[in-house]
Write a protein that holds these residues in place. Structure first.
Motif, PDB file in Angstrom:
ATOM      1  N   VAL A   1      33.821  34.685  34.215  1.00  0.00           N
ATOM      2  CA  VAL A   1      33.683  35.945  34.960  1.00  0.00           C
ATOM      3  C   VAL A   1      34.837  36.871  34.570  1.00  0.00           C
ATOM      4  CG1 VAL A   1      33.640  37.016  37.258  1.00  0.00           C
ATOM      5  CG2 VAL A   1      32.513  34.807  36.868  1.00  0.00           C
ATOM      6  N   TYR A   2      34.512  38.139  34.371  1.00  0.00           N
ATOM      7  CA  TYR A   2      35.515  39.124  33.953  1.00  0.00           C
ATOM      8  C   TYR A   2      35.498  40.317  34.904  1.00  0.00           C
ATOM      9  CZ  TYR A   2      35.418  36.433  29.640  1.00  0.00           C
ATOM     10  OH  TYR A   2      35.479  35.412  28.734  1.00  0.00           O
ATOM     11  N   TYR A   3      36.691  40.849  35.147  1.00  0.00           N
ATOM     12  CA  TYR A   3      36.810  42.082  35.935  1.00  0.00           C
ATOM     13  C   TYR A   3      36.973  43.247  34.964  1.00  0.00           C
ATOM     14  CZ  TYR A   3      36.920  40.048  40.565  1.00  0.00           C
ATOM     15  OH  TYR A   3      36.555  39.421  41.723  1.00  0.00           O
ATOM     16  N   LEU A   4      35.938  44.092  34.885  1.00  0.00           N
ATOM     17  CA  LEU A   4      36.033  45.277  34.029  1.00  0.00           C
ATOM     18  C   LEU A   4      36.814  46.380  34.741  1.00  0.00           C
ATOM     19  CD1 LEU A   4      33.542  43.703  32.862  1.00  0.00           C
ATOM     20  CD2 LEU A   4      32.674  45.910  32.153  1.00  0.00           C
ATOM     21  N   ALA A   5      36.645  46.433  36.057  1.00  0.00           N
ATOM     22  CA  ALA A   5      37.345  47.454  36.841  1.00  0.00           C
ATOM     23  C   ALA A   5      37.650  46.898  38.217  1.00  0.00           C
ATOM     24  CB  ALA A   5      36.484  48.703  36.966  1.00  0.00           C
ATOM     25  N   GLY A   6      38.795  47.275  38.755  1.00  0.00           N
ATOM     26  CA  GLY A   6      39.167  46.831  40.090  1.00  0.00           C
ATOM     27  C   GLY A   6      39.901  45.505  40.069  1.00  0.00           C
ATOM     28  N   SER A   7      40.354  45.117  41.257  1.00  0.00           N
ATOM     29  CA  SER A   7      41.187  43.922  41.377  1.00  0.00           C
ATOM     30  C   SER A   7      40.387  42.738  41.877  1.00  0.00           C
ATOM     31  CB  SER A   7      42.332  44.207  42.359  1.00  0.00           C
ATOM     32  OG  SER A   7      42.978  43.008  42.700  1.00  0.00           O
ATOM     33  N   ALA A   8      40.790  41.533  41.419  1.00  0.00           N
ATOM     34  CA  ALA A   8      40.140  40.306  41.872  1.00  0.00           C
ATOM     35  C   ALA A   8      40.560  39.938  43.287  1.00  0.00           C
ATOM     36  CB  ALA A   8      40.459  39.166  40.916  1.00  0.00           C
ATOM     37  N   GLY A   9      41.626  40.520  43.761  1.00  0.00           N
ATOM     38  CA  GLY A   9      42.013  40.305  45.156  1.00  0.00           C
ATOM     39  C   GLY A   9      42.872  39.082  45.389  1.00  0.00           C
ATOM     40  N   TYR A  10      43.418  38.513  44.347  1.00  0.00           N
ATOM     41  CA  TYR A  10      44.333  37.374  44.526  1.00  0.00           C
ATOM     42  C   TYR A  10      45.368  37.381  43.411  1.00  0.00           C
ATOM     43  CZ  TYR A  10      41.647  35.031  40.811  1.00  0.00           C
ATOM     44  OH  TYR A  10      41.048  34.712  39.625  1.00  0.00           O
ATOM     45  N   CYS A  11      46.445  36.674  43.645  1.00  0.00           N
ATOM     46  CA  CYS A  11      47.504  36.550  42.639  1.00  0.00           C
ATOM     47  C   CYS A  11      47.789  35.076  42.413  1.00  0.00           C
ATOM     48  CB  CYS A  11      48.782  37.260  43.099  1.00  0.00           C
ATOM     49  SG  CYS A  11      48.580  39.050  43.250  1.00  0.00           S
ATOM     50  N   LEU A  12      48.237  34.767  41.249  1.00  0.00           N
ATOM     51  CA  LEU A  12      48.535  33.378  40.899  1.00  0.00           C
ATOM     52  C   LEU A  12      50.011  33.082  41.174  1.00  0.00           C
ATOM     53  CD1 LEU A  12      46.555  33.444  37.549  1.00  0.00           C
ATOM     54  CD2 LEU A  12      45.828  32.369  39.697  1.00  0.00           C
ATOM     55  N   ALA A  13      50.332  31.792  41.077  1.00  0.00           N
ATOM     56  CA  ALA A  13      51.704  31.375  41.364  1.00  0.00           C
ATOM     57  C   ALA A  13      52.704  32.031  40.413  1.00  0.00           C
ATOM     58  CB  ALA A  13      51.802  29.856  41.274  1.00  0.00           C
ATOM     59  N   ASP A  14      52.266  32.341  39.189  1.00  0.00           N
ATOM     60  CA  ASP A  14      53.196  32.968  38.242  1.00  0.00           C
ATOM     61  C   ASP A  14      53.338  34.477  38.474  1.00  0.00           C
ATOM     62  OD1 ASP A  14      50.813  34.006  37.368  1.00  0.00           O
ATOM     63  OD2 ASP A  14      50.817  33.012  35.415  1.00  0.00           O
ATOM     64  N   GLY A  15      52.677  34.969  39.506  1.00  0.00           N
ATOM     65  CA  GLY A  15      52.830  36.381  39.859  1.00  0.00           C
ATOM     66  C   GLY A  15      51.791  37.297  39.255  1.00  0.00           C
ATOM     67  N   THR A  16      50.993  36.771  38.327  1.00  0.00           N
ATOM     68  CA  THR A  16      49.962  37.636  37.734  1.00  0.00           C
ATOM     69  C   THR A  16      48.776  37.768  38.689  1.00  0.00           C
ATOM     70  OG1 THR A  16      48.962  35.742  36.626  1.00  0.00           O
ATOM     71  CG2 THR A  16      50.582  37.013  35.359  1.00  0.00           C
ATOM     72  N   CYS A  17      48.239  38.962  38.740  1.00  0.00           N
ATOM     73  CA  CYS A  17      47.095  39.233  39.620  1.00  0.00           C
ATOM     74  C   CYS A  17      45.939  39.729  38.745  1.00  0.00           C
ATOM     75  CB  CYS A  17      47.453  40.305  40.652  1.00  0.00           C
ATOM     76  SG  CYS A  17      48.911  39.902  41.627  1.00  0.00           S
ATOM     77  N   PRO A  18      44.900  38.915  38.543  1.00  0.00           N
ATOM     78  CA  PRO A  18      43.795  39.314  37.667  1.00  0.00           C
ATOM     79  C   PRO A  18      43.166  40.633  38.110  1.00  0.00           C
ATOM     80  CG  PRO A  18      43.608  37.007  38.278  1.00  0.00           C
ATOM     81  CD  PRO A  18      44.700  37.585  39.118  1.00  0.00           C
TER      82      PRO A  18
ATOM     83  N   GLY B   1      46.110  36.095  62.533  1.00  0.00           N
ATOM     84  CA  GLY B   1      45.030  36.541  61.643  1.00  0.00           C
ATOM     85  C   GLY B   1      45.515  37.395  60.490  1.00  0.00           C
ATOM     86  N   GLN B   2      46.801  37.648  60.419  1.00  0.00           N
ATOM     87  CA  GLN B   2      47.357  38.490  59.356  1.00  0.00           C
ATOM     88  C   GLN B   2      48.135  37.620  58.363  1.00  0.00           C
ATOM     89  OE1 GLN B   2      47.141  42.223  59.578  1.00  0.00           O
ATOM     90  NE2 GLN B   2      45.539  41.477  60.936  1.00  0.00           N
ATOM     91  N   SER B   3      48.124  38.053  57.121  1.00  0.00           N
ATOM     92  CA  SER B   3      48.837  37.309  56.084  1.00  0.00           C
ATOM     93  C   SER B   3      50.344  37.454  56.250  1.00  0.00           C
ATOM     94  CB  SER B   3      48.432  37.833  54.708  1.00  0.00           C
ATOM     95  OG  SER B   3      49.267  37.294  53.724  1.00  0.00           O
ATOM     96  N   LEU B   4      51.068  36.355  56.056  1.00  0.00           N
ATOM     97  CA  LEU B   4      52.529  36.410  56.073  1.00  0.00           C
ATOM     98  C   LEU B   4      53.081  36.737  54.690  1.00  0.00           C
ATOM     99  CD1 LEU B   4      53.220  33.243  58.301  1.00  0.00           C
ATOM    100  CD2 LEU B   4      53.362  35.639  58.985  1.00  0.00           C
ATOM    101  N   ASN B   5      52.176  36.900  53.730  1.00  0.00           N
ATOM    102  CA  ASN B   5      52.568  37.210  52.342  1.00  0.00           C
ATOM    103  C   ASN B   5      53.574  36.213  51.798  1.00  0.00           C
ATOM    104  OD1 ASN B   5      50.931  39.519  51.920  1.00  0.00           O
ATOM    105  ND2 ASN B   5      52.335  40.730  53.181  1.00  0.00           N
ATOM    106  N   ASN B   6      53.377  34.950  52.114  1.00  0.00           N
ATOM    107  CA  ASN B   6      54.246  33.921  51.554  1.00  0.00           C
ATOM    108  C   ASN B   6      53.466  33.121  50.504  1.00  0.00           C
ATOM    109  OD1 ASN B   6      52.511  32.303  53.002  1.00  0.00           O
ATOM    110  ND2 ASN B   6      53.983  31.841  54.634  1.00  0.00           N
ATOM    111  N   ALA B   7      54.085  32.102  49.978  1.00  0.00           N
ATOM    112  CA  ALA B   7      53.470  31.315  48.896  1.00  0.00           C
ATOM    113  C   ALA B   7      52.173  30.656  49.349  1.00  0.00           C
ATOM    114  CB  ALA B   7      54.459  30.258  48.410  1.00  0.00           C
ATOM    115  N   THR B   8      52.140  30.230  50.613  1.00  0.00           N
ATOM    116  CA  THR B   8      50.941  29.552  51.116  1.00  0.00           C
ATOM    117  C   THR B   8      49.756  30.517  51.175  1.00  0.00           C
ATOM    118  OG1 THR B   8      52.315  28.094  52.447  1.00  0.00           O
ATOM    119  CG2 THR B   8      49.988  28.215  53.040  1.00  0.00           C
ATOM    120  N   SER B   9      49.983  31.697  51.740  1.00  0.00           N
ATOM    121  CA  SER B   9      48.873  32.655  51.843  1.00  0.00           C
ATOM    122  C   SER B   9      48.390  33.059  50.455  1.00  0.00           C
ATOM    123  CB  SER B   9      49.285  33.883  52.653  1.00  0.00           C
ATOM    124  OG  SER B   9      50.320  34.590  52.011  1.00  0.00           O
TER     125      SER B   9
END
Lengths: 340, 198
Positions: free
Chosen positions: B96-113, A288-296
């Motif tokens: 959709v825009y984030y004015l404050a706080g994190s979107a909670g995900y990161c993209l393959a290029d490493g950027t995290c909105p 249930g925890q993320s492995l912080n890899n590319a898939t997650s």
């Protein structure tokens, strides 16, 4: 002939007193017998609203009629217990105080007190009394009375043809935007109304469209339910990771590991930037925890997309139409209110 | 017996009528729109600041601004928060825009909105509906809401009372506070707002 003998000849209660006890008792049984179907979830004391919030703009059907009748009776019993009973008890106490040596005054005070207590007990027990009698007489079981006087799952609102003029949605108050009370945003083919609890994932039409893009279909009721659930799970999709360590993701917090298969759909593959390639999110998590890899990372990003999240949620709803995957009391209150 | 029945029925009706009048939820009075029609631009006449629009927001000359539809249906002019350096696009949900706080995900290029770095709230803006969603992410909720209000007022160039006219909802997750989750808590200075424990 002494006083004692005269008193012995007098009956303890005359006919008038019997009627004074019997009539209120019958009224309370008749009224209280309606109450219990709603007591299970609304409960006494009940101070309204008599017209259920969220259904106050639609044309009322049989279900609404029964809900309103039950609410009125609940309100009357609440008023009787909260306002009338204390007054009568106080009046009885007053009679006791001002009649320290007068037996008739004390007897009157006592009868008022007992009538009040019996009235409340009878009102609250009326459901059981009627239910038990009906169960014994009709052989229909203990749920028969509930089915007769409750809304019994009947739609509170009548279906209105989409060609007809619809009820105006609730006006928003400046200062408090929509969200607490859903607004009606449209009407489905079956006449059922699409609701909005805010923006993004809290808009039923957006949820339904999102699920469609993933190959799933949601009914209006299911879309409304999920839009309601999104308020509690992700504040309408704004806070997608309230628990960063968990595999719960997206507007509806569908678990990426346990429900990995539900993320293998066209909408999620599109959101992940790999159309036609399943995400297989289970490879990004352990326990249930993320492995912080590319898939997650890819799965979290895909789940942030509303269409992907709605598709994954629709997949779960398809497997468990009673929304058992959303088990919190708040989620289930959405299910009870809108999945009807 | 009939007299008792009649008096009893009358008493029930009177009590019910009084109770309904006293207990029926009152519809809060609809506020008059903050203004009507299109925003107007007043000449600066050499001033260092100029007041623009019916919101009363003040901008420095040349400061970018944008029009926003209010809950009342009228429009107002606010600072252009979309092009602000701190506002981030929600790449996964166009518009959709984030004015404050994190979107909670990161993209393959490493950027995290993400929007502005804050700790106890997230503010998103849906440009299609011109709707703000304010998510309170930490207890105490009263502090989080006050922080969010101050941030939004500064970012948009509005006063606390002017925030009331926006299309918005203030929510919190069930995991943060189960009691207040799912309710539009409102901004603290707005009519009908939920009073939060400090």
């Amino acid at each position: 002939m002494g006083k004692g003998a005269a008193a012995a000849r007098r009956p303890r209660y005359d006919a008038g007193m019997r009627s004074r006890i019997l009539l209120p008792a019958l009224f309370l049984v008749a009224a209280g017998a309606f109450v219990l179907p709603n007591v299970t979830h609304a409960a006494i004391p009940f101070f309204g609203p008599i017209i259920p919030a969220g259904n106050d703009t639609c044309p009322a059907g049989w279900g609404m009629f029964m809900i309103v009748i039950n609410n009125i009776v609940e309100l009357l019993i609440t008023l009787a217990i909260v306002f009338v009973a204390p007054l009568t008890i106080a009046w009885a106490g007053f009679l006791y105080v001002v009649n320290p040596v007068d037996p008739s005054g004390m007897s009157r005070a006592k009868s008022i007190l007992w009538n009040t207590v019996f009235g409340i007990v009878i009102a609250l027990a009326a459901w059981l009394i009627v239910d038990a009698i009906l169960a014994a007489l009709t052989n229909q079981g203990l749920t028969y009375w509930a089915s007769l006087v409750g809304s019994n799952g009947t739609q509170p609102c009548l279906s209105v043809a989409s060609s007809l003029r619809q009820a105006a949605p609730p006006t928003t108050t400046a200062g408090l935007a929509v969200g607490t009370t859903p607004t009606v945003t449209g009407v489905g083919a079956g006449g059922q109304q699409y609701l909005s609890f805010g923006s993004g994932a809290c808009v039923a039409t957006a949820v339904q469209q999102g699920a469609t893009s993933g190959g799933y279909s949601l009914t209006v009721a299911q879309s409304n339910t999920l839009a309601c659930i999104a308020q509690f799970e992700s504040t309408c999709g704004s806070n997608l990771r309230p628990n960063p360590a968990s595999s719960a993701a997206g507007a509806f917090q569908v678990l990426l590991q346990r429900n990995s298969a539900c993320y293998n759909n066209a909408a999620c593959e599109q959101a992940a930037g790999q159309p036609g390639v399943p995400l297989n999110c289970q490879n990004g998590f352990s326990g249930g925890q993320s492995l912080n890899n590319a898939t997650s990372q890819m799965c979290y990003a895909a789940a942030a997309n509303l269409a992907c999240a709605a598709s994954a949620a629709a997949c779960l709803v398809q497997a468990n139409p009673n929304f058992s995957d959303w088990a919190t009391p708040s989620d289930q209150s959405c299910v009870r209110t809108y999945n009807i | 017996m009939m007299r008792i029945l009649a008096i009893g029925s009358l008493a029930v009706i009177v009590v019910a009528a009084i109770a309904f009048y006293v207990l029926a939820p009152k519809q809060p009075q609809q506020q008059a729109p903050a203004g009507s029609g299109a925003p107007v631009t007043l000449p600066s006449a050499g001033e260092t600041t100029v007041t623009v629009g019916n919101s009363g927001a003040t901008f420095a000359p040349g400061e970018p601004n944008m029009s926003l539809t209010l809950a009342t249906g009228s429009t107002t002019v606010v600072k252009d928060f979309i092009t602000s350096s701190t506002t981030g696009k929600d790449v996964q949900n166009p518009g959709v825009y984030y004015l404050a706080g994190s979107a909670g995900y990161c993209l393959a290029d490493g950027t995290c909105p993400h929007g502005a770095a804050v700790s106890d709230f997230i503010i998103t803006y849906d440009s299609s509906s011109e709707f703000f969603t304010i998510s309170l992410t930490e207890e105490p909720l009263a502090t989080a809401r006050a922080d969010a209000e101050q941030f939004l007022a500064t970012t948009l160039g509005l006063s606390d009372m002017q925030l009331c006219d926006l299309k918005y909802t203030v929510l919190t997750n069930e995991s943060v506070n189960a009691f207040f989750a799912g309710k539009n808590l409102g901004f603290s200075s707005c009519p009908g707002a939920t009073v939060l424990p400090q």
